[in-house]
Design an enzyme around this catalytic site. Structure first.
Site, PDB file in Angstrom:
ATOM      1  N   GLY A  12       0.782  -1.237   0.000  1.00  0.00           N
ATOM      2  CA  GLY A  12       0.000   0.000   0.000  1.00  0.00           C
ATOM      3  C   GLY A  12       0.806   1.276   0.000  1.00  0.00           C
ATOM      4  O   GLY A  12       0.287   2.338   0.364  1.00  0.00           O
ATOM      5  N   ASN A  14       1.754   2.966  -2.597  1.00  0.00           N
ATOM      6  CA  ASN A  14       1.169   3.879  -3.585  1.00  0.00           C
ATOM      7  C   ASN A  14      -0.135   4.489  -3.069  1.00  0.00           C
ATOM      8  O   ASN A  14      -0.411   5.667  -3.299  1.00  0.00           O
ATOM      9  CB  ASN A  14       0.964   3.173  -4.924  1.00  0.00           C
ATOM     10  CG  ASN A  14       2.245   3.117  -5.729  1.00  0.00           C
ATOM     11  OD1 ASN A  14       2.692   4.134  -6.256  1.00  0.00           O
ATOM     12  ND2 ASN A  14       2.869   1.948  -5.802  1.00  0.00           N
ATOM     13  N   ARG A  63     -14.468 -16.610 -11.183  1.00  0.00           N
ATOM     14  CA  ARG A  63     -13.827 -15.309 -11.351  1.00  0.00           C
ATOM     15  C   ARG A  63     -14.863 -14.215 -11.557  1.00  0.00           C
ATOM     16  O   ARG A  63     -14.777 -13.122 -10.993  1.00  0.00           O
ATOM     17  CB  ARG A  63     -12.877 -15.371 -12.561  1.00  0.00           C
ATOM     18  CG  ARG A  63     -12.304 -14.031 -12.987  1.00  0.00           C
ATOM     19  CD  ARG A  63     -11.340 -14.184 -14.147  1.00  0.00           C
ATOM     20  NE  ARG A  63     -10.166 -14.958 -13.783  1.00  0.00           N
ATOM     21  CZ  ARG A  63      -9.099 -14.440 -13.149  1.00  0.00           C
ATOM     22  NH1 ARG A  63      -9.073 -13.173 -12.817  1.00  0.00           N
ATOM     23  NH2 ARG A  63      -8.078 -15.197 -12.848  1.00  0.00           N
ATOM     24  N   MET A  88      -2.973  -7.185  -7.591  1.00  0.00           N
ATOM     25  CA  MET A  88      -2.211  -8.224  -8.273  1.00  0.00           C
ATOM     26  C   MET A  88      -3.077  -9.317  -8.887  1.00  0.00           C
ATOM     27  O   MET A  88      -2.572 -10.368  -9.265  1.00  0.00           O
ATOM     28  CB  MET A  88      -1.194  -8.833  -7.299  1.00  0.00           C
ATOM     29  CG  MET A  88      -0.201  -7.813  -6.750  1.00  0.00           C
ATOM     30  SD  MET A  88       0.673  -6.854  -8.035  1.00  0.00           S
ATOM     31  CE  MET A  88       1.802  -8.123  -8.639  1.00  0.00           C
ATOM     32  N   LEU A  91      -8.208  -8.341 -13.650  1.00  0.00           N
ATOM     33  CA  LEU A  91      -9.614  -7.927 -13.650  1.00  0.00           C
ATOM     34  C   LEU A  91     -10.282  -8.436 -14.923  1.00  0.00           C
ATOM     35  O   LEU A  91      -9.761  -8.245 -16.025  1.00  0.00           O
ATOM     36  CB  LEU A  91      -9.704  -6.403 -13.595  1.00  0.00           C
ATOM     37  CG  LEU A  91      -9.233  -5.774 -12.278  1.00  0.00           C
ATOM     38  CD1 LEU A  91      -8.979  -4.285 -12.457  1.00  0.00           C
ATOM     39  CD2 LEU A  91     -10.239  -6.022 -11.164  1.00  0.00           C
ATOM     40  N   ASN A 105      -4.219   1.965 -13.773  1.00  0.00           N
ATOM     41  CA  ASN A 105      -3.319   1.050 -13.069  1.00  0.00           C
ATOM     42  C   ASN A 105      -1.917   1.622 -13.111  1.00  0.00           C
ATOM     43  O   ASN A 105      -1.537   2.261 -14.101  1.00  0.00           O
ATOM     44  CB  ASN A 105      -3.338  -0.309 -13.792  1.00  0.00           C
ATOM     45  CG  ASN A 105      -2.377  -1.327 -13.185  1.00  0.00           C
ATOM     46  OD1 ASN A 105      -2.356  -1.518 -11.971  1.00  0.00           O
ATOM     47  ND2 ASN A 105      -1.585  -1.984 -14.028  1.00  0.00           N
ATOM     48  N   HIS A 107       1.873   0.287 -13.243  1.00  0.00           N
ATOM     49  CA  HIS A 107       2.580  -0.954 -13.541  1.00  0.00           C
ATOM     50  C   HIS A 107       4.084  -0.681 -13.509  1.00  0.00           C
ATOM     51  O   HIS A 107       4.541   0.308 -14.096  1.00  0.00           O
ATOM     52  CB  HIS A 107       2.171  -1.479 -14.925  1.00  0.00           C
ATOM     53  CG  HIS A 107       2.885  -2.743 -15.290  1.00  0.00           C
ATOM     54  ND1 HIS A 107       2.539  -3.954 -14.744  1.00  0.00           N
ATOM     55  CD2 HIS A 107       3.951  -2.971 -16.097  1.00  0.00           C
ATOM     56  CE1 HIS A 107       3.362  -4.885 -15.226  1.00  0.00           C
ATOM     57  NE2 HIS A 107       4.220  -4.316 -16.045  1.00  0.00           N
ATOM     58  N   SER A 134       4.728   2.882 -15.336  1.00  0.00           N
ATOM     59  CA  SER A 134       3.735   3.463 -16.240  1.00  0.00           C
ATOM     60  C   SER A 134       2.390   3.539 -15.540  1.00  0.00           C
ATOM     61  O   SER A 134       2.014   2.614 -14.813  1.00  0.00           O
ATOM     62  CB  SER A 134       3.561   2.571 -17.484  1.00  0.00           C
ATOM     63  OG  SER A 134       4.789   2.336 -18.143  1.00  0.00           O
ATOM     64  N   GLU A 141      -7.249  -6.694 -21.905  1.00  0.00           N
ATOM     65  CA  GLU A 141      -5.957  -7.340 -22.147  1.00  0.00           C
ATOM     66  C   GLU A 141      -4.929  -6.820 -21.141  1.00  0.00           C
ATOM     67  O   GLU A 141      -4.786  -5.609 -20.951  1.00  0.00           O
ATOM     68  CB  GLU A 141      -5.489  -7.038 -23.583  1.00  0.00           C
ATOM     69  CG  GLU A 141      -4.298  -7.855 -24.020  1.00  0.00           C
ATOM     70  CD  GLU A 141      -3.751  -7.400 -25.374  1.00  0.00           C
ATOM     71  OE1 GLU A 141      -2.572  -7.634 -25.635  1.00  0.00           O
ATOM     72  OE2 GLU A 141      -4.509  -6.771 -26.143  1.00  0.00           O
ATOM     73  N   LEU A 142      -4.190  -7.731 -20.521  1.00  0.00           N
ATOM     74  CA  LEU A 142      -3.333  -7.387 -19.385  1.00  0.00           C
ATOM     75  C   LEU A 142      -2.289  -6.316 -19.731  1.00  0.00           C
ATOM     76  O   LEU A 142      -1.492  -6.504 -20.663  1.00  0.00           O
ATOM     77  CB  LEU A 142      -2.625  -8.648 -18.875  1.00  0.00           C
ATOM     78  CG  LEU A 142      -1.727  -8.455 -17.644  1.00  0.00           C
ATOM     79  CD1 LEU A 142      -2.547  -8.083 -16.423  1.00  0.00           C
ATOM     80  CD2 LEU A 142      -0.895  -9.703 -17.380  1.00  0.00           C
ATOM     81  N   ASP A 143      -2.295  -5.234 -18.972  1.00  0.00           N
ATOM     82  CA  ASP A 143      -1.279  -4.166 -19.061  1.00  0.00           C
ATOM     83  C   ASP A 143      -1.146  -3.597 -20.481  1.00  0.00           C
ATOM     84  O   ASP A 143      -0.074  -3.136 -20.873  1.00  0.00           O
ATOM     85  CB  ASP A 143       0.089  -4.676 -18.570  1.00  0.00           C
ATOM     86  CG  ASP A 143       0.049  -5.105 -17.111  1.00  0.00           C
ATOM     87  OD1 ASP A 143      -0.723  -4.507 -16.339  1.00  0.00           O
ATOM     88  OD2 ASP A 143       0.778  -6.049 -16.751  1.00  0.00           O
ATOM     89  N   GLU A 172       7.626   5.804  -8.619  1.00  0.00           N
ATOM     90  CA  GLU A 172       6.198   5.486  -8.776  1.00  0.00           C
ATOM     91  C   GLU A 172       5.323   6.471  -8.009  1.00  0.00           C
ATOM     92  O   GLU A 172       4.251   6.872  -8.484  1.00  0.00           O
ATOM     93  CB  GLU A 172       5.893   4.072  -8.256  1.00  0.00           C
ATOM     94  CG  GLU A 172       6.290   2.965  -9.198  1.00  0.00           C
ATOM     95  CD  GLU A 172       5.795   1.613  -8.708  1.00  0.00           C
ATOM     96  OE1 GLU A 172       4.618   1.496  -8.306  1.00  0.00           O
ATOM     97  OE2 GLU A 172       6.599   0.658  -8.725  1.00  0.00           O
TER      98      GLU A 172
HETATM   99  C1  GAR Z   1       4.146  -1.392  -7.096  1.00  0.00           C
HETATM  100  O1  GAR Z   1       5.497  -1.508  -7.491  1.00  0.00           O
HETATM  101  C2  GAR Z   1       3.230  -1.475  -8.290  1.00  0.00           C
HETATM  102  O2  GAR Z   1       3.741  -0.835  -9.432  1.00  0.00           O
HETATM  103  C3  GAR Z   1       3.175  -2.956  -8.509  1.00  0.00           C
HETATM  104  O3  GAR Z   1       3.076  -3.499  -7.221  1.00  0.00           O
HETATM  105  C4  GAR Z   1       3.740  -2.628  -6.308  1.00  0.00           C
HETATM  106  C5  GAR Z   1       2.794  -2.294  -5.183  1.00  0.00           C
HETATM  107  O4  GAR Z   1       3.434  -1.593  -4.159  1.00  0.00           O
HETATM  108  N1  GAR Z   1       2.053  -3.322  -9.312  1.00  0.00           N
HETATM  109  C6  GAR Z   1       2.029  -4.382 -10.110  1.00  0.00           C
HETATM  110  O5  GAR Z   1       2.974  -5.149 -10.213  1.00  0.00           O
HETATM  111  C7  GAR Z   1       0.760  -4.566 -10.887  1.00  0.00           C
HETATM  112  N2  GAR Z   1       0.855  -5.682 -11.779  1.00  0.00           N
HETATM  113  P1  GAR Z   1       2.567  -0.892  -3.029  1.00  0.00           P
HETATM  114  O6  GAR Z   1       1.587  -1.936  -2.490  1.00  0.00           O
HETATM  115  O7  GAR Z   1       3.568  -0.498  -1.996  1.00  0.00           O
HETATM  116  O8  GAR Z   1       1.874   0.275  -3.626  1.00  0.00           O
END
Ligand code: GAR
Length: 208
Positions: A12, A14, A63, A88, A91, A105, A107, A134, A141-143, A172
């Site tokens: 968490g 971010n 799902r 993670m 969706l 999102n 990434h 990004s 479609e993923l990412d 980030e």
């Molecule tokens: C971050 O690095 C984010 O970019 C990545 O997970 C981490 C979460 O950190 N996201 C992905 O890999 C999405 N596929 P956080 O929980 O400390 O924000």
């Protein structure tokens, strides 16, 4: 203030950066709720109990059933924007379509490079000179959705995945804060699979 729903599976940091931006008056928003596929996620502890929703996908028949419950909970929080911040789980198309144009999102790669998991190890493995993160609109479609903005870091000799991940994470946070600010200020929007920035099609991601 704009209402932001945050989807998070883990630490968490971010989400914390959005909370800090709100507290500092940099983001005219409030967190409508935090939604997780992992009831133990540390991200949940960052908001009041009434703003948390967490369920294990394994408790649902499919799902689609999990995504429907998640989507109902998100919709009930009346969000203007939905931000995946370390969420993670993939969706499904139903969820993505339900919130199309409002769902972004972050990434940890310079998309379209390194979609999916283990991005830092793969950037090192590929011999990339640069890596980063990004923020993009989510499509089924993923990412693969249109990229709003990116932040770059160098890959240094001797980096392992953890060292590189830490360097990326530091960029980030300001990247996500600035990107969400552009969304809530109405300066960035999605149209027909492309990003509009101040009403103009964006051909390359913003560099933040
Ligand atoms: C971050 O690095 C984010 O970019 C990545 O997970 C981490 C979460 O950190 N996201 C992905 O890999 C999405 N596929 P956080 O929980 O400390 O924000």
């Amino acid at each position: 203030p704009s209402r932001i729903a945050v989807l998070a599976s883990g630490r968490g940091s971010n989400l914390q950066c959005l909370l800090d931006g709100i507290a500092a008056g940099q983001l005219h928003a409030r967190i409508a709720g935090v939604f997780s596929d992992r009831p133990g996620a540390a991200a949940l502890d960052k908001v009041a109990a009434a703003q948390r929703w967490a369920r294990k996908p394994g408790e649902f028949a499919s799902r689609e059933a999990f995504d429907a419950a998640l989507g109902d909970a998100v919709a009930a929080s009346a969000p203007d924007w939905i931000v995946c911040a370390g969420y993670m789980r993939i969706l499904g198309a139903g969820f993505v379509q339900r919130f199309a144009g409002r769902l972004v999102n972050i990434h940890p790669s310079l998309l379209p490079l390194h979609k999916g998991l283990h991005t830092h190890a793969r950037a090192i493995e590929a011999g990339d000179a640069e890596h980063g993160a990004s923020v993009h609109f989510v499509v089924p479609e993923l990412d693969a959705g249109a990229v709003i903005a990116q932040a770059r870091v160098p890959v240094l000799a001797g980096d392992d995945a953890d060292a590189l991940a830490a360097r990326v994470l530091a960029v980030e946070h300001p990247l996500l804060l600035a990107s969400v600010r552009l969304l809530i200020d109405g300066r960035v929007a999605e149209r027909d699979g492309t990003v509009l920035f101040d009403g103009q099609s964006l051909f390359n991601p913003l560099r933040l």
